[in-house]
Design a protein around this motif. Sequence first.
Motif, PDB file in Angstrom:
ATOM      1  N   THR A 199      -6.292 146.714  60.519  1.00 16.73           N
ATOM      2  CA  THR A 199      -6.777 147.567  61.888  1.00 16.73           C
ATOM      3  C   THR A 199      -8.179 147.051  61.398  1.00 16.73           C
ATOM      4  O   THR A 199      -8.769 146.799  62.905  1.00 16.73           O
ATOM      5  CB  THR A 199      -6.432 148.936  61.400  1.00 16.73           C
ATOM      6  OG1 THR A 199      -5.465 149.022  61.522  1.00 16.73           O
ATOM      7  CG2 THR A 199      -7.164 149.651  63.113  1.00 16.73           C
ATOM      8  N   GLU A 202      -8.633 144.056  63.096  1.00 24.59           N
ATOM      9  CA  GLU A 202      -8.597 143.807  64.614  1.00 24.59           C
ATOM     10  C   GLU A 202      -9.806 144.100  65.360  1.00 24.59           C
ATOM     11  O   GLU A 202     -10.531 143.151  65.992  1.00 24.59           O
ATOM     12  CB  GLU A 202      -7.389 144.228  64.846  1.00 24.59           C
ATOM     13  CG  GLU A 202      -5.763 143.262  64.571  1.00 24.59           C
ATOM     14  CD  GLU A 202      -6.404 142.499  65.804  1.00 24.59           C
ATOM     15  OE1 GLU A 202      -6.663 142.247  66.354  1.00 24.59           O
ATOM     16  OE2 GLU A 202      -5.139 141.270  65.424  1.00 24.59           O
ATOM     17  N   ARG A 203     -10.680 145.305  65.077  1.00 25.16           N
ATOM     18  CA  ARG A 203     -11.944 145.174  65.026  1.00 25.16           C
ATOM     19  C   ARG A 203     -13.223 144.341  65.203  1.00 25.16           C
ATOM     20  O   ARG A 203     -13.861 144.025  65.786  1.00 25.16           O
ATOM     21  CB  ARG A 203     -12.219 146.746  64.435  1.00 25.16           C
ATOM     22  CG  ARG A 203     -13.498 146.811  64.699  1.00 25.16           C
ATOM     23  CD  ARG A 203     -14.188 148.596  63.419  1.00 25.16           C
ATOM     24  NE  ARG A 203     -14.727 147.654  62.400  1.00 25.16           N
ATOM     25  CZ  ARG A 203     -15.140 149.161  61.781  1.00 25.16           C
ATOM     26  NH1 ARG A 203     -15.216 150.014  61.891  1.00 25.16           N
ATOM     27  NH2 ARG A 203     -15.970 148.750  60.709  1.00 25.16           N
ATOM     28  N   ARG A 205     -12.566 141.232  64.419  1.00 26.78           N
ATOM     29  CA  ARG A 205     -12.508 139.469  65.269  1.00 26.78           C
ATOM     30  C   ARG A 205     -12.452 140.212  67.207  1.00 26.78           C
ATOM     31  O   ARG A 205     -12.836 139.201  67.772  1.00 26.78           O
ATOM     32  CB  ARG A 205     -11.011 139.416  65.168  1.00 26.78           C
ATOM     33  CG  ARG A 205     -10.458 138.564  65.899  1.00 26.78           C
ATOM     34  CD  ARG A 205      -9.022 138.021  65.426  1.00 26.78           C
ATOM     35  NE  ARG A 205      -7.524 138.851  66.316  1.00 26.78           N
ATOM     36  CZ  ARG A 205      -7.316 138.324  67.227  1.00 26.78           C
ATOM     37  NH1 ARG A 205      -7.661 137.577  68.126  1.00 26.78           N
ATOM     38  NH2 ARG A 205      -6.171 139.480  68.087  1.00 26.78           N
ATOM     39  N   ARG A 206     -12.400 141.108  67.077  1.00 25.79           N
ATOM     40  CA  ARG A 206     -12.719 141.873  69.015  1.00 25.79           C
ATOM     41  C   ARG A 206     -14.599 142.629  69.235  1.00 25.79           C
ATOM     42  O   ARG A 206     -14.451 142.598  70.027  1.00 25.79           O
ATOM     43  CB  ARG A 206     -11.505 143.191  69.341  1.00 25.79           C
ATOM     44  CG  ARG A 206     -10.156 142.011  69.114  1.00 25.79           C
ATOM     45  CD  ARG A 206      -9.536 143.416  69.511  1.00 25.79           C
ATOM     46  NE  ARG A 206      -7.542 142.763  69.618  1.00 25.79           N
ATOM     47  CZ  ARG A 206      -7.567 142.270  70.306  1.00 25.79           C
ATOM     48  NH1 ARG A 206      -7.485 142.600  71.529  1.00 25.79           N
ATOM     49  NH2 ARG A 206      -6.066 142.337  70.037  1.00 25.79           N
ATOM     50  N   LEU A 213      -7.934 151.200  69.963  1.00 24.18           N
ATOM     51  CA  LEU A 213      -6.432 150.664  69.510  1.00 24.18           C
ATOM     52  C   LEU A 213      -5.895 151.041  68.211  1.00 24.18           C
ATOM     53  O   LEU A 213      -6.224 151.596  67.380  1.00 24.18           O
ATOM     54  CB  LEU A 213      -7.134 149.338  68.278  1.00 24.18           C
ATOM     55  CG  LEU A 213      -6.315 147.961  68.082  1.00 24.18           C
ATOM     56  CD1 LEU A 213      -7.129 146.650  68.424  1.00 24.18           C
ATOM     57  CD2 LEU A 213      -6.098 147.853  67.142  1.00 24.18           C
ATOM     58  N   TYR A 215      -3.017 149.290  66.314  1.00 22.96           N
ATOM     59  CA  TYR A 215      -1.935 148.200  64.855  1.00 22.96           C
ATOM     60  C   TYR A 215      -0.869 148.727  64.398  1.00 22.96           C
ATOM     61  O   TYR A 215      -0.760 149.466  63.810  1.00 22.96           O
ATOM     62  CB  TYR A 215      -3.116 147.920  63.827  1.00 22.96           C
ATOM     63  CG  TYR A 215      -2.512 145.983  63.038  1.00 22.96           C
ATOM     64  CD1 TYR A 215      -1.441 146.104  62.556  1.00 22.96           C
ATOM     65  CD2 TYR A 215      -3.146 145.088  63.265  1.00 22.96           C
ATOM     66  CE1 TYR A 215      -0.692 145.206  62.274  1.00 22.96           C
ATOM     67  CE2 TYR A 215      -2.777 143.923  63.339  1.00 22.96           C
ATOM     68  CZ  TYR A 215      -1.592 143.405  62.243  1.00 22.96           C
ATOM     69  OH  TYR A 215      -1.323 142.174  61.903  1.00 22.96           O
ATOM     70  N   VAL A 338      -1.915 146.070  69.471  1.00 24.39           N
ATOM     71  CA  VAL A 338      -1.620 145.238  68.197  1.00 24.39           C
ATOM     72  C   VAL A 338      -0.425 145.231  67.592  1.00 24.39           C
ATOM     73  O   VAL A 338      -0.380 146.134  66.747  1.00 24.39           O
ATOM     74  CB  VAL A 338      -2.418 144.169  67.284  1.00 24.39           C
ATOM     75  CG1 VAL A 338      -2.639 143.106  66.750  1.00 24.39           C
ATOM     76  CG2 VAL A 338      -3.921 144.748  67.956  1.00 24.39           C
ATOM     77  N   SER A 376      -0.273 140.114  66.987  1.00 24.20           N
ATOM     78  CA  SER A 376      -1.743 139.715  65.632  1.00 24.20           C
ATOM     79  C   SER A 376      -1.501 138.219  65.697  1.00 24.20           C
ATOM     80  O   SER A 376      -0.310 137.599  65.741  1.00 24.20           O
ATOM     81  CB  SER A 376      -0.765 140.776  64.237  1.00 24.20           C
ATOM     82  OG  SER A 376      -0.037 139.756  63.864  1.00 24.20           O
ATOM     83  N   GLU A 382      -5.588 137.945  57.628  1.00 27.25           N
ATOM     84  CA  GLU A 382      -6.223 138.768  58.079  1.00 27.25           C
ATOM     85  C   GLU A 382      -5.779 140.112  56.990  1.00 27.25           C
ATOM     86  O   GLU A 382      -7.346 140.463  57.395  1.00 27.25           O
ATOM     87  CB  GLU A 382      -4.954 139.020  58.878  1.00 27.25           C
ATOM     88  CG  GLU A 382      -4.904 138.123  60.727  1.00 27.25           C
ATOM     89  CD  GLU A 382      -3.450 138.636  61.264  1.00 27.25           C
ATOM     90  OE1 GLU A 382      -3.875 139.721  61.915  1.00 27.25           O
ATOM     91  OE2 GLU A 382      -2.725 138.808  61.436  1.00 27.25           O
TER      92      GLU A 382
END
Length: 418
Positions: A199, A202-203, A205-206, A213, A215, A338, A376, A382
């Motif tokens: 998670t 993703e934070r 990356r975005r 969000l 995950y 995701v 993902s 990751e």
Amino acid sequence: MATDSTLRFSAQTDEVTSLLRIVNLVRTGEATTRPEIGDATGLGRGVVTQRIERATALGYLVDSDFGPSSGGRAPRTLRFQAERGRLVICAIGALHIHVGLTELDGDVTAQAHRDWDISRGPDETIGVALAMVDELLAEHPGAPIWGVGVGLPGPVDFASGRPVAPPIMPGWNNVDVRGRIHAHLGAPTWVDNDVNLLTYGERARRHAVDGDLIYCKVGSGIGAGLLSGGRVHRGANGAAGDIGHVPVLGAETRCRCGKVGCLEAVASGWALVRDVNAAIAAGEETSLAEVDPLTPEQISLAAERGDGLAWKLSQTSARVVGDAIATLVNMFNPSVIVIGGAVAGVAGETYLAEVRQRVYERSLPLATRDLRIEQSLNDVREPIRGGAELLRERLFDASFARWFADGRPTIEAIFPEG
């Protein structure tokens, strides 16, 4: 009336606060020139210069290239010295160990991976993970370690760094994982659930600094990470997002946790392996009959190739996972979901389409009006990137004031209780 000592303390506190903010503005790229820092902080030119000189003397900032000119002399930019320290990440899954090194900006510089069964227990598992880290550090000598992040596939009490009654981790309950890492690597260590690391990734990356969000990892087990307002939500004791053990209506299969009808017992990777083996024993034809040992990834690949048994079981998994996620959507109202993990990530769009259909069918229209459901990256880096993001948050957002004057973080400054 304020006393002289009170005023001095207040002034010192203001100085520290503004100094930390300036370092973080440069570190995150929000402001990298002196005029930008002045605009962002509201501080005068002289104060900004003093704070930057102090941050430079402590080794956090350094002058860099000239920025674009707005008509006069081009301003010189500042750079955070990300190379001064390194971060170590140990992402331990149910069936693998993945370790990596990054600089302080999260850039991955080295990594290693090996298959491993976490049921072999904490002593062997932590020993192997640390040996892998030692090997990486020997192969890539450099700056000192500023922080260590560990991900585990089970519930973790984040405050103590100890797993709590993890269903697939026999012998791990209340093990002092953080203490073991502290003793070996001598650097501040944080232990979290493995899905939370994803998670965090993703934070980053975005750039979801204010994002909401979910995950959802569907691998050997099932879990979810919750990002609320840009912060990972762990709940009161670190158990938030543990959807693998919510009940599935009508399911009667016993789970590894000892309860009956859990989502993991119906839809996880280990459940798929169990069901394929049972079908093969019953004489059902499948290309998986010749595969040994059988893994969740192989079942997902077989489903993508059109194997009837694998496709049927994969779709069942996606359907019940979608139902569980729909409940989270109605309660949490995220903007993005995701889907990752060995089962969902390998199966690809076929799995994702079934999850997406169930979520939209079973969620409130308002909750899904702007919802995006995505797969993902399924990149092995990751968890390393996510672990680095966790460490950057804990070092520079949560504890920076405790150790910045020392020039680098220490266990004693961040965890004075031991």
